[in-house]
Design a protein around this motif. Structure first.
Motif, mmCIF file in Angstrom:
data_model
loop_
_atom_site.group_PDB
_atom_site.id
_atom_site.type_symbol
_atom_site.label_atom_id
_atom_site.label_comp_id
_atom_site.label_asym_id
_atom_site.label_seq_id
_atom_site.Cartn_x
_atom_site.Cartn_y
_atom_site.Cartn_z
ATOM 1 N N GLN A 117 34.564 -2.695 -48.767
ATOM 2 C CA GLN A 117 35.098 -2.270 -47.481
ATOM 3 C C GLN A 117 36.265 -1.295 -47.613
ATOM 4 O OE1 GLN A 117 35.395 -5.591 -44.495
ATOM 5 N NE2 GLN A 117 34.765 -6.837 -46.234
ATOM 6 N N LEU A 118 37.025 -1.389 -48.695
ATOM 7 C CA LEU A 118 38.195 -0.530 -48.867
ATOM 8 C C LEU A 118 38.045 0.354 -50.099
ATOM 9 C CD1 LEU A 118 41.086 -2.985 -47.891
ATOM 10 C CD2 LEU A 118 39.998 -1.241 -46.495
ATOM 11 N N ASN A 119 36.853 0.873 -50.316
ATOM 12 C CA ASN A 119 36.565 1.797 -51.402
ATOM 13 C C ASN A 119 36.187 3.139 -50.773
ATOM 14 O OD1 ASN A 119 35.452 3.286 -53.540
ATOM 15 N ND2 ASN A 119 34.684 1.450 -54.556
ATOM 16 N N ALA A 120 36.980 4.167 -51.034
ATOM 17 C CA ALA A 120 36.813 5.437 -50.326
ATOM 18 C C ALA A 120 35.516 6.145 -50.664
ATOM 19 C CB ALA A 120 37.997 6.363 -50.627
ATOM 20 N N THR A 121 34.956 5.896 -51.836
ATOM 21 C CA THR A 121 33.725 6.595 -52.220
ATOM 22 C C THR A 121 32.571 5.658 -52.518
ATOM 23 O OG1 THR A 121 34.286 6.641 -54.578
ATOM 24 C CG2 THR A 121 35.069 8.478 -53.216
ATOM 25 N N GLY A 122 32.822 4.374 -52.705
ATOM 26 C CA GLY A 122 31.773 3.444 -53.091
ATOM 27 C C GLY A 122 31.363 3.593 -54.540
ATOM 28 N N ARG A 123 31.987 4.497 -55.261
ATOM 29 C CA ARG A 123 31.602 4.768 -56.641
ATOM 30 C C ARG A 123 32.105 3.682 -57.569
ATOM 31 N NH1 ARG A 123 31.581 9.919 -60.669
ATOM 32 N NH2 ARG A 123 31.274 8.639 -62.506
ATOM 33 N N MET B 181 40.066 6.032 -54.431
ATOM 34 C CA MET B 181 41.115 5.230 -53.831
ATOM 35 C C MET B 181 40.459 3.949 -53.330
ATOM 36 S SD MET B 181 44.203 4.522 -52.688
ATOM 37 C CE MET B 181 45.010 6.061 -53.102
ATOM 38 N N LEU B 182 40.934 2.828 -53.801
ATOM 39 C CA LEU B 182 40.364 1.570 -53.318
ATOM 40 C C LEU B 182 41.429 0.487 -53.315
ATOM 41 C CD1 LEU B 182 39.800 -0.556 -55.902
ATOM 42 C CD2 LEU B 182 38.020 1.118 -56.376
ATOM 43 N N MET B 183 41.231 -0.474 -52.420
ATOM 44 C CA MET B 183 42.110 -1.634 -52.313
ATOM 45 C C MET B 183 41.236 -2.867 -52.179
ATOM 46 S SD MET B 183 45.363 -0.629 -52.255
ATOM 47 C CE MET B 183 46.266 -1.895 -51.373
ATOM 48 N N SER B 184 41.639 -3.953 -52.813
ATOM 49 C CA SER B 184 40.906 -5.203 -52.708
ATOM 50 C C SER B 184 40.916 -5.696 -51.263
ATOM 51 C CB SER B 184 41.542 -6.260 -53.607
ATOM 52 O OG SER B 184 40.982 -7.537 -53.351
ATOM 53 N N CYS B 185 39.775 -6.238 -50.843
ATOM 54 C CA CYS B 185 39.684 -6.745 -49.477
ATOM 55 C C CYS B 185 40.607 -7.927 -49.229
ATOM 56 C CB CYS B 185 38.239 -7.153 -49.176
ATOM 57 S SG CYS B 185 37.064 -5.777 -49.252
ATOM 58 N N ARG B 186 41.084 -8.566 -50.299
ATOM 59 C CA ARG B 186 41.930 -9.737 -50.119
ATOM 60 C C ARG B 186 43.284 -9.385 -49.496
ATOM 61 N NH1 ARG B 186 43.289 -10.950 -56.433
ATOM 62 N NH2 ARG B 186 41.034 -10.894 -56.540
ATOM 63 N N VAL B 187 43.658 -8.086 -49.488
ATOM 64 C CA VAL B 187 44.943 -7.704 -48.896
ATOM 65 C C VAL B 187 44.759 -6.949 -47.581
ATOM 66 C CG1 VAL B 187 46.065 -7.636 -51.138
ATOM 67 C CG2 VAL B 187 45.074 -5.541 -50.216
ATOM 68 N N MET B 188 43.557 -7.001 -47.028
ATOM 69 C CA MET B 188 43.265 -6.237 -45.818
ATOM 70 C C MET B 188 44.215 -6.591 -44.668
ATOM 71 S SD MET B 188 39.642 -5.888 -43.775
ATOM 72 C CE MET B 188 38.788 -5.256 -45.205
ATOM 73 N N SER B 189 44.595 -7.857 -44.581
ATOM 74 C CA SER B 189 45.437 -8.294 -43.464
ATOM 75 C C SER B 189 46.921 -8.305 -43.800
ATOM 76 C CB SER B 189 45.010 -9.706 -43.023
ATOM 77 O OG SER B 189 45.199 -10.636 -44.076
ATOM 78 N N ARG B 190 47.298 -7.776 -44.944
ATOM 79 C CA ARG B 190 48.695 -7.829 -45.372
ATOM 80 C C ARG B 190 49.480 -6.573 -45.000
ATOM 81 N NH1 ARG B 190 47.619 -12.544 -45.880
ATOM 82 N NH2 ARG B 190 48.640 -12.246 -43.895
#
Length: 365
Positions: free
Chosen positions: A226-232, A282-291
């Motif tokens: 969900q938070l991966n800008a390219t899916g690569r 650019m990617l961020m783990s979904c576990r911090v989506m609400s932080r």
């Protein structure tokens, strides 16, 4: 390990065997959801009273847990009675957010997925009854189904086996337990969202990737949707070559708060040189989506490009699941520059950068 000496060689070798925008099947299961009666244990708890663990089941659960695969429960049972039995057996702590009641098990899996903030296609469901497996297939076909009689072979398939097992993988259950504790406190908090986040005492760190980070970095590219800008996805060898390249900057971000560590939760790959820097990943783990920290790493990259006197462009590939990352870019001042199908080039406005949220302490290494 590959002997590639340049990022281009590493990327070229990978391109011959795998589509870099396709999520590999290996390690795709992040959570296994178990039935109880005649699956985790032999017998029906409410009828037999005394039930015995099925041979080998707990060994499978602990083996996968050590690999970073989470576990939960979806069972038609009396909640208090079943939980008491799990405690008696010393197994309660192995299961996150168990759903025990009389709802459809497909609904239970949906609730677990929402609570853990994981996609349904990263779940497997184990049950002994063909009816329950068929109901799951009809209601949530994304979920992998496993007959309880076949676990000795099914749970060794490649989708249950991550390529790497890092220290962070082995601590994943503890990290999710910390997240569930945060969620529970937040649900009872009476102040504003900003006040709650400030009370977490978050510390966000950004540093150049070290070789010790690369197993987790590869894992992030494979697991994050969900938070991966390219899916690569990137392999360990590719990341190692890019880490050592003078033309690239590979950054890793970590987060912790008073409940404990979230682990390594962000990754950025910048191609430097020329008039513009280029943000290739650019990617961020979904576990911090609400932080509320989704823009911190991106803002740091923007600041470094500005300080170097460069512009900044970014690759973005619409995967159908990364809408939140698209919003993050827009919020940070990126606009669409060009498009070819689902592949977009974004350009950043570096004239007015946003400071990190006041409730986060940023440390740059």
């Amino acid at each position: 390990m590959s002997t590639a000496t340049a990022p281009e060689e590493a990327r070229g070798a990978a391109a011959e065997t795998v589509d870099p925008y396709h999520k590999p099947k290996r390690g795709s299961i992040k959570c296994v959801v178990w039935d109880l009666d005649n699956t985790l244990w032999d017998g029906v708890l409410l009828e037999d009273g005394e039930v015995r663990l099925r041979p080998g089941v707990v060994e499978h659960i602990r083996r996968l847990d050590a690999l970073g695969v989470l576990h939960s429960v979806a069972s038609r049972n009396d909640h208090a009675t079943a939980m008491a039995k799990l405690r008696d057996l010393g197994l309660e702590d192995l299961f996150l957010h168990p759903q025990i009641g009389w709802n459809a098990k497909s609904e239970s899996v949906r609730r677990i997925a929402a609570k853990l903030n994981l996609g349904l296609d990263s779940f497997a469901f184990v049950d002994d009854q063909d009816f329950e497996l068929a109901e799951m297939e009809f209601s949530v076909p994304e979920v992998t189904r496993v007959n309880a009689l076949e676990i000795d072979t099914a749970l060794h398939r490649e989708e249950f086996l991550p390529r790497f097992v890092s220290d962070e993988s082995a601590r994943r259950r503890a990290m999710y337990r910390g997240q569930l504790a945060r969620d529970a406190e937040e649900s009872e908090f009476t102040g504003t969202s900003e006040e709650f986040l400030a009370g977490l005492e978050m510390r966000f760190t950004i540093a150049p990737a070290a070789r010790a980070d690369l197993q987790r970095a590869e894992e992030l590219t494979v697991r994050t949707n969900q938070l991966n800008a390219t899916g690569r996805t990137y392999s360990y060898d590719e990341l190692d070559a890019l880490r050592e390249s003078e033309d690239h900057l590979l950054l890793v971000a970590a987060l912790e708060d008073r409940f404990g560590s979230y682990g390594k939760i962000g990754l950025a790959l910048v191609e430097k040189g020329g008039e513009d820097w280029w943000l290739r990943m650019m990617l961020m783990s979904c576990r911090v989506m609400s932080r509320g920290v989704g823009t911190v790493l991106l803002g740091h990259v923007m600041e470094r490009a500005r300080d170097a006197g460069a512009g900044l462009r970014a690759d973005f590939v619409e995967t159908g699941r990364n809408r939140m990352m698209q919003i993050t870019y827009a919020f940070s001042g990126f606009r669409e520059f060009s498009r070819e199908g689902d592949r977009v080039v974004l350009v950043a406005d570096l004239s007015q950068l946003q400071d990190p949220p006041g409730y986060v302490r940023l440390e740059v290494g």
